[in-house]
Design an enzyme around this catalytic site. Structure first.
Site, PDB file in Angstrom:
ATOM      1  N   GLY A   1       0.839  -1.161   0.008  1.00 41.30           N
ATOM      2  CA  GLY A   1      -0.031  -0.009  -0.041  1.00 41.30           C
ATOM      3  C   GLY A   1       0.953   1.342   0.006  1.00 41.30           C
ATOM      4  O   GLY A   1       1.969   1.179  -0.327  1.00 41.30           O
TER       5      GLY A   1
ATOM      6  N   GLY B   1       5.220   4.029  -8.985  1.00 42.43           N
ATOM      7  CA  GLY B   1       5.970   2.543  -9.132  1.00 42.43           C
ATOM      8  C   GLY B   1       4.843   1.406  -9.056  1.00 42.43           C
ATOM      9  O   GLY B   1       4.930   0.521 -10.092  1.00 42.43           O
ATOM     10  N   HIS B   2       4.258   1.359  -8.040  1.00 45.36           N
ATOM     11  CA  HIS B   2       3.184   0.343  -7.928  1.00 45.36           C
ATOM     12  C   HIS B   2       2.300   0.388  -9.037  1.00 45.36           C
ATOM     13  O   HIS B   2       1.722  -0.613  -9.654  1.00 45.36           O
ATOM     14  CB  HIS B   2       2.190   0.599  -6.571  1.00 45.36           C
ATOM     15  CG  HIS B   2       3.162   0.592  -5.540  1.00 45.36           C
ATOM     16  ND1 HIS B   2       3.275   1.603  -4.652  1.00 45.36           N
ATOM     17  CD2 HIS B   2       3.572  -0.639  -4.735  1.00 45.36           C
ATOM     18  CE1 HIS B   2       3.855   1.167  -3.418  1.00 45.36           C
ATOM     19  NE2 HIS B   2       3.954  -0.013  -3.142  1.00 45.36           N
TER      20      HIS B   2
ATOM     21  N   LYS C   1      12.877  -2.864  -8.754  1.00 42.20           N
ATOM     22  CA  LYS C   1      13.423  -1.923  -7.696  1.00 42.20           C
ATOM     23  C   LYS C   1      13.886  -2.662  -6.368  1.00 42.20           C
ATOM     24  O   LYS C   1      14.822  -2.553  -5.919  1.00 42.20           O
ATOM     25  CB  LYS C   1      12.622  -0.807  -7.160  1.00 42.20           C
ATOM     26  CG  LYS C   1      13.307   0.212  -6.649  1.00 42.20           C
ATOM     27  CD  LYS C   1      12.828   0.945  -5.167  1.00 42.20           C
ATOM     28  CE  LYS C   1      11.900   0.359  -4.337  1.00 42.20           C
ATOM     29  NZ  LYS C   1      12.393   0.668  -2.790  1.00 42.20           N
TER      30      LYS C   1
ATOM     31  N   VAL D   1      10.417   2.668 -11.418  1.00 39.97           N
ATOM     32  CA  VAL D   1      10.114   3.792 -11.743  1.00 39.97           C
ATOM     33  C   VAL D   1      10.662   4.920 -11.029  1.00 39.97           C
ATOM     34  O   VAL D   1      10.766   4.639  -9.678  1.00 39.97           O
ATOM     35  CB  VAL D   1       8.351   3.952 -11.723  1.00 39.97           C
ATOM     36  CG1 VAL D   1       7.956   5.408 -11.930  1.00 39.97           C
ATOM     37  CG2 VAL D   1       7.685   2.947 -12.559  1.00 39.97           C
TER      38      VAL D   1
ATOM     39  N   SER E   1       9.358   5.274  -3.867  1.00 40.48           N
ATOM     40  CA  SER E   1       9.341   4.210  -2.547  1.00 40.48           C
ATOM     41  C   SER E   1       8.462   4.733  -1.585  1.00 40.48           C
ATOM     42  O   SER E   1       8.299   5.879  -1.467  1.00 40.48           O
ATOM     43  CB  SER E   1      10.822   4.138  -2.010  1.00 40.48           C
ATOM     44  OG  SER E   1      10.549   3.455  -0.690  1.00 40.48           O
ATOM     45  N   SER E   2       7.620   3.824  -0.909  1.00 35.17           N
ATOM     46  CA  SER E   2       6.566   4.421   0.024  1.00 35.17           C
ATOM     47  C   SER E   2       7.404   5.014   1.363  1.00 35.17           C
ATOM     48  O   SER E   2       6.996   5.930   1.709  1.00 35.17           O
ATOM     49  CB  SER E   2       5.768   3.186   0.755  1.00 35.17           C
ATOM     50  OG  SER E   2       5.261   2.547  -0.279  1.00 35.17           O
ATOM     51  N   ARG E   3       8.826   4.635   1.333  1.00 35.08           N
ATOM     52  CA  ARG E   3       9.469   5.000   2.361  1.00 35.08           C
ATOM     53  C   ARG E   3      10.080   6.290   2.097  1.00 35.08           C
ATOM     54  O   ARG E   3      10.617   7.008   3.040  1.00 35.08           O
ATOM     55  CB  ARG E   3      10.528   3.991   2.710  1.00 35.08           C
ATOM     56  CG  ARG E   3       9.960   2.805   3.413  1.00 35.08           C
ATOM     57  CD  ARG E   3      11.201   1.886   3.944  1.00 35.08           C
ATOM     58  NE  ARG E   3      10.670   0.773   4.905  1.00 35.08           N
ATOM     59  CZ  ARG E   3      10.556  -0.344   4.491  1.00 35.08           C
ATOM     60  NH1 ARG E   3      10.928  -0.957   3.355  1.00 35.08           N
ATOM     61  NH2 ARG E   3      10.079  -1.133   5.389  1.00 35.08           N
TER      62      ARG E   3
END
Ligand code: AMP
Length: 288
Positions: free
Chosen positions: A31, A36-37, A149, A176, A185-187
């Site tokens: 989530g 990217g996702h 990634k 991406v 990245s989510s981070r």
């Protein structure tokens, strides 16, 4: 789009879809979705009749002291993005349903998980393999899409699916990036403005390494040393690893023969960032 939380209900949906002859594409995620996702979601939409996206922050792939609790979550926004992208089913099970009391099984891939993130995050890939195996059993897709990634994760999951005769094709898609090169990245949300600038060193080190290899500098040690030097001279960045490895087996290489992978893990502030690039060997003479 239907949102499904119940495991049995998800399995029923998949059986029905398969009975009707639909090919199911699946994108597993934790989530806090970004472009990217969404690149995986779009490809899966294109290549299959039915599209399932899962959102599950998997507790078993986080080590003690890692960011499981703090991991960013935004179900409402994720749900809207999935709907817009033509998702048929958004699957988001509860941790207590995925890991009920008495859960005792671990799926573990050897060798490929020994180095890189496997060395610095003990147990991480057991958590990844176990949850991906469960998700593939539940969703039973024809194809599952993963980002390069997380290159080691892709290779590990692909090997698990092959070794266990899972009837799902594991597809890997390119990283991406933000316009300046930072891998999405989510981070990245953890980064302050200053840290965001510092984070660019990962992409810069990869670009530099790509040029070195293309220019005929093929000694892994020389390339790793240069990457380390770039990262260590960046304010606020601390190096976990910078390793040139075989692109399939992920074992260290001394000299790049044809191609190899440079994998990086760097902590900046609260974020542990990973990135990688394939290095193609060039010829020293022809590149001057
Ligand atoms: P995560 O939510 O971080 O577990 O990621 C879910 C999937 O999205 C994994 O297969 C990741 O490799 C993939 N992914 C994450 N970031 C990117 C990116 N920047 N480009 C392409 N795929 C990505």
């Amino acid at each position: 789009m239907e949102t499904v939380k119940d495991i049995k209900e998800m399995q029923k949906h998949s059986s029905c879809l398969r009975k009707k002859g639909n090919r199911i594409g699946f994108v597993p995620t934790m989530g806090f979705l970004h472009r990217g996702h969404m690149s995986l979601v779009e490809k899966a939409r294109e290549e299959n009749d039915a599209l399932v996206v899962s959102i599950f922050v998997n507790p078993t792939q986080f080590g003690p002291g890692e960011d499981y609790e703090a991991y960013p979550r935004d179900m409402e926004k994720d749900s809207a993005l999935c709907r817009q992208a033509g998702t048929d089913i958004l699957f988001s099970p509860f941790p207590s349903a995925m890991y009920p009391s008495g859960f005792r099984t671990i799926v573990s891939v050897s060798g490929l998980t020994e180095g890189l993130c496997g060395a610095s995050r003990p147990g991480h890939f057991d958590g990844v393999c176990t949850v991906v195996a469960k998700l593939l059993n539940i969703v039973w897709p024809h194809r599952a899409y993963f980002g390069l990634k997380d290159y080691q994760q892709f290779q590990v999951v692909r090997r698990m699916a092959r070794d266990l005769d899972m009837d799902t094709e594991i597809v890997g898609l390119p990283t991406v990036r933000e316009p300046d090169g930072l891998a999405m990245s989510s981070r990245n949300i953890y980064l302050t403005a200053g840290e965001r600038k510092a984070a660019l060193v990962l992409f810069q080190a990869l670009e530099c390494a790509r040029k070195m290899a293309a220019g005929g500098i093929l000694e892994a040690g020389t390339i790793e040393e240069k990457a380390r030097e770039m990262i260590l001279s960046t304010n606020g960045a601390s190096l976990d690893y910078a390793s040139v490895v075989d692109a399939e087996e992920l074992t260290p290489v001394k000299t790049i023969r044809d191609r190899a992978l440079l994998a990086l893990a760097v902590s900046i502030g609260k974020a542990r960032l990973i990135d990688n690039a394939i290095l193609e060997a060039g010829n020293r003479e022809s590149n001057g």
